[in-house]
Structures are given as structure tokens and as C-alpha cells.
Design an enzyme around this catalytic site. Structure first.
Site, mmCIF file in Angstrom:
data_model
loop_
_atom_site.group_PDB
_atom_site.id
_atom_site.type_symbol
_atom_site.label_atom_id
_atom_site.label_comp_id
_atom_site.label_asym_id
_atom_site.label_seq_id
_atom_site.Cartn_x
_atom_site.Cartn_y
_atom_site.Cartn_z
ATOM 1 C CE LYS A 58 41.376 47.367 37.627
ATOM 2 N NZ LYS A 58 40.939 47.387 38.892
ATOM 3 C CB SER A 314 40.091 40.856 33.166
ATOM 4 O OG SER A 314 41.324 40.273 33.317
#
Length: 512
Positions: A58, A314
Site C-alpha cells: 500500500k 500483499s
């Protein structure tokens, strides 16, 4: 395809090539996964975004968006809504770039995530029980205070920042890349990766992965327009989005080949797979791509000649107390464990005879309870080489006159009943049984009980919180026939998710 249709992708390609991410992000390694490769039958690779400074991809998009702000915009400060990884990405970016950040987080956010954001210098505002409530509050604050809103996914600079992962993939594996598996929440990550890879190597398959109970992108692509989910599963909280972004949807519609759906048990099994390869513990959303890769590979029957398969890891911002639940469900997700309910006659030697029928299989769990003078019920977990062994075992048990039922996919049995076997109450009448979910926060259980105290007696109650933002309750409530309509109205007004489990066979066998 006409030139007008390709223009947004061309613009995004330029944004990806000029993205400003490496002031804070690393070029994450692409690592082979030999153990999983042997089991899958093709070469599997992990793209290690869990190794980023905030343990998630992110920060790429957040930093790229804020770095492209004009000086005057940066001086106004930025604001975002997030329950975790986006919050830390924004906080790190603003710390690096010397501007102020306000992060609105749900009150239910675990303290470890709140403190991580504060440590990076951002101001945290706790508001609401859900991301949607926090998001609405952040929008209101942005309007009244003049701060720049940093969207977690539906922004071209954010998408371009995430798309640098695709750029790295082609540099790290320029040939023989068959398919890339990407977790999907709002769609920013897969939109960026897909736009880059499809432009340069359109033969690479881009496959999104979503939980079965948080499949906003899958439903939207099938419908041809953005769909808003009424309910969103919360286990993989990093992708628990009720509606995907406008721009991400359009990009996925153009570039994504398919979406694979996986369940909670399969996600838990994928967390275990990654741990066995890397000794790293991913958050549920972080392991989503691995779960999807395994499901897709099994469906397609891949071989060593199929090419390289890449899963994007992720994120690794896992709550430690969630690990007990992951360990409990991983073998089920791998389909190497089965949970059975077996009814045996209550007579000397029947228990031993049942164990002989089970054979040499390892028993992972065993609960025995006398049901009445003639019968006893057994709740048993068994290790299996594969789930294909279950039906022959059930057939053998039934041939011997035993009632046998597979509960391996029964959520109530796995979440609650396994901890309640033996809790039968024969004098309880008019019992209705429900599973509830409610936001986990200080005093939440007391508030739930206060809501339930409306004149109906609670005859059964089992509460579990496995490190998620929501608590799980199985409750039995005695409701006289004349109160059925009033009780249904009460449930509808309660405001909590609920499932009627009255017809669940696990309830009938062990609790009713």
C-alpha cells in the site's frame, strides 16, 4: 480497439513508468516456492510485497499520490480512511515528505494497527464501527478542513504506484510468465498490475482472487456494472470492500482475465503454505493470491510445462491472536482433514468398533456424548491424504449400520459446535438457534447481551473472537409460538448480521 479506448491505458502506462515510489518502497524480491511448486505441479513464485517497510504494497500508491501533490496542496495536509495498511502507507509517505496526515479508523481497529499509524506521526481519529462509517467521516472532515483526500484505490496515481509491481515482474521474469494472481479488494492493485502487463505482454493471464463472501469485483464484472454488496465477509479484512472503485472497475473490465473465489479455510491453508516456504506469517488478505493460485491450478490441471505462476503476497500485518483460528482451519482448507458426525449404538464394544472402522488415520479431534440410552453421538476430526477419502469412509461406516455425516464445510460446526459438544438440554423448549456477528470493541459483548434481553430466555450461548474485528456468537433463544412475529421484528431491527441455524444438522445432532 479504437485509439480513444486505449488512451486511459496509455496514460496509466506513462504514470507507472514515472511513478515515485522508491523513496520509500523496495523492489520486492520474486522468490521461488519449491514446496508448493511440487504440490501444484507447476513452477510457483511469490512476489514478496510483505517485505515492504510497512509490510504491505500500500505504501507504493500512497506515496506516489502524495508525492505528486502541489506544494500548496501538501501544505493543507492530507486525510484518509483505513483500518490498516493504507493508513500506514499514507502515514509513512507524509512522514517522508514532511506534511501532516489525519487517518480516520473504525473504533473496532485493533490497537496494534492504531499505534503503528501513530508511531509514524499521523493523527488518528477513531470513528464508527465499519470502514464505511470511517470513510464517510473522513470525507466530511476533508470538506470542512480543506485537506486533500487520499483514496485507498480509486485514484490514477495510487493505481500507478501499485502498477510498479507489474514493472518489476517483467524485469525479474521477462519470459515464460504464464499467470499472475492478485488479491482484489477495491481493485487498485490488480488494475495497476494488469494495465502494465497487458500492454507489454498481453498473453500473460491476470487472475484476481476474492473471498467468496467479499466478491464485489467478481459480481461487478459479471453484471457489467459496479455492484454494492449488502454484506461483506470480514476474515480477510484487507479486501473487505462493499463496492469497487469506478476507475478500477473499468480497468479490470478491460484487462483482467478472470476472478477466482476462495473460502476462509482455503485462505488459512495458504497462510500455512507461505509460512512453510518462507517462515513469514501473512495476514489473510496477504495470502489470498496463493489460495487462488492453488484453486486455479487444481481446476486447470497444470503441469511443469504450463509456465511460471506468480502470486502477489500483499501484506503481513496479521493480528497475533488470529493465528489460533488459522491453525484450526488450515488442514480443512488443504482438504487434508475432515470433520464427521457419527451416531453409534450405546452398547458394550460399539465405541471400540467405531475406532477400528476409522483404521490407522490420525485423529485430530474427538468428542463423545451419550445422546439417550440407545445412542451416542461422536464429533471427530480425521487427517486425510485428500478429501476424496471421505465418501468411501462414510460408505463403510453406513454399511456397518452407523449414521455418518460430513461436517467439513459446515461453518457452525467448525466455529461453534466443536466447542459445545455435550451441551444438550432436553428440557429446553421453543428454542431457536442463530449465529450472530457484531463489531468487536470494549463493551461489545455486554451491549449485545443488553440487546438480547427483551423478555426471551437465552438457553445457549457461545462466543468466539479469533483476532478479527467482529465477534461471533451462537445463541439459543426460547421463543414461545405466540411471540414468533415479535421476535422476527426484533431480529430485523437488531442491526447485527445473523443466520438462522435451526435446520443445521450439527445443531440437531449435538445441541438440540
Amino acid at each position: 480497439m479504437n485509439s480513444e479506448a486505449t488512451q486511459p491505458s496509455k496514460d496509466l502506462l506513462e504514470r507507472i513508468l514515472t511513478a515515485l515510489v522508491y523513496d520509500v518502497a523496495i523492489e520486492s524480491p520474486l522468490e521461488a516456492a519449491p514446496k508448493l511448486s511440487r504440490r501444484v505441479g507447476a513452477q510457483v513464485w511469490f512476489k514478496r510485497e510483505d517485505l515492504q517497510p510497512v509490510f504491505s504494497f500500500k505504501l507504493r500508491g500512497a506515496y506516489n499520490r502524495i508525492a505528486h501533490l502541489q506544494a500548496a496542496e501538501r501544505n493543507r495536509g492530507v486525510i484518509a480512511a483505513s483500518a490498516g495498511n493504507h493508513a500506514q502507507g499514507v502515514a509513512l509517505a507524509t512522514q517522508k515528505l514532511g506534511c501532516q496526515a489525519v487517518i480516520v479508523m473504525p473504533i473496532t481497529t485493533p490497537l496494534i494497527k492504531v499505534e503503528a499509524v501513530r508511531t509514524l506521526g499521523a493523527q488518528v481519529v477513531l470513528h464508527g464501527d465499519s470502514f464505511e462509517e470511517a470513510y464517510a467521516h473522513s470525507q466530511a472532515l476533508a470538506a470542512t478542513e480543506g485537506k486533500v483526500y487520499i483514496h485507498p484505490y480509486d485514484d490514477l496515481d495510487v493505481i500507478a504506484g501499485q502498477g510498479t509491481i507489474g514493472l518489476e515482474l517483467l524485469r525479474q521474469m521477462p519470459r515464460s510468465l504464464k499467470a499472475v494472481f492478485v488479491p482484489v479488494g477495491g481493485g487498485g492493485l490488480i488494475a495497476g498490475i494488469a494495465a502494465y502487463l497487458k500492454r507489454l505482454q498481453p498473453g500473460i493471464r491476470i487472475i484476481g482472487v476474492e473471498p467468496v463472501d467479499a466478491d464485489a469485483m467478481s459480481q461487478s464484472l459479471a453484471a457489467g456494472h459496479r455492484v454494492r454488496l449488502e454484506r461483506v465477509g470480514l476474515f480477510a479484512d484487507g479486501v473487505a470492500v462493499s463496492q469497487v472503485g469506478e476507475q478500477t472497475f473499468e480497468l479490470c473490465r478491460k484487462h483482467v482475465d478472470e476472478i477466482v473465489l476462495v473460502n476462509t479455510d482455503e485462505i488459512c491453508a495458504a497462510i500455512k503454505d507461505v509460512f512453510e516456504e518462507t517462515r513469514s506469517v501473512l495476514e489473510p488478505a496477504g495470502a489470498l493470491a496463493v489460495a487462488g493460485l492453488k484453486a486455479w491450478a487444481a481446476r486447470e490441471g497444470v503441469t511443469a510445462a504450463s509456465g511460471n505462476l506468480v502470486a502477489i503476497l500483499s501484506g503481513a500485518n496479521a493480528n497475533f491472536d488470529r493465528l489460533r483460528f488459522v491453525a484450526e482451519r488450515a488442514e480443512l482448507g488443504e482438504r487434508r482433514e475432515a470433520i464427521l458426525a457419527v451416531t453409534i449404538p450405546e452398547r458394550p464394544g460399539s465405541f471400540r468398533a467405531f475406532c477400528e472402522l476409522i483404521g490407522q488415520r490420525s485423529i485430530t479431534e474427538f468428542n463423545y456424548r451419550l445422546a439417550d440410552p440407545d445412542r451416542a453421538h461422536i464429533f471427530v476430526g480425521l487427517q486425510m491424504a485428500s478429501r476424496a477419502e471421505v465418501e468411501p469412509l462414510l460408505a463403510r461406516l453406513r454399511e456397518e449400520g452407523l449414521e455418518a455425516l460430513d461436517l467439513s464445510d459446515n461453518e457452525m460446526a467448525k466455529l461453534h459446535v466443536r466447542h459445545l459438544v455435550g451441551g444438550r438440554a432436553p428440557r429446553v423448549t421453543n428454542e431457536r438457534i442463530y449465529r450472530f456477528e457484531f463489531p468487536e470493541r470494549p463493551g461489545a459483548l455486554l451491549r449485545f447481551l443488553d440487546c438480547m434481553s427483551r423478555g426471551w430466555n437465552i438457553s445457549l450461548f457461545h462466543y468466539r473472537n479469533h483476532g478479527a474485528d467482529y465477534g461471533r456468537v451462537l445463541a439459543g433463544i426460547q421463543v414461545p409460538p405466540e411471540d414468533q412475529e415479535a421476535f422476527q421484528a426484533f431480529l430485523d431491527a437488531l442491526g447485527y448480521r445473523f443466520v438462522d441455524e435451526g435446520a443445521n444438522p450439527a445443531y440437531g445432532l449435538f445441541l438440540a
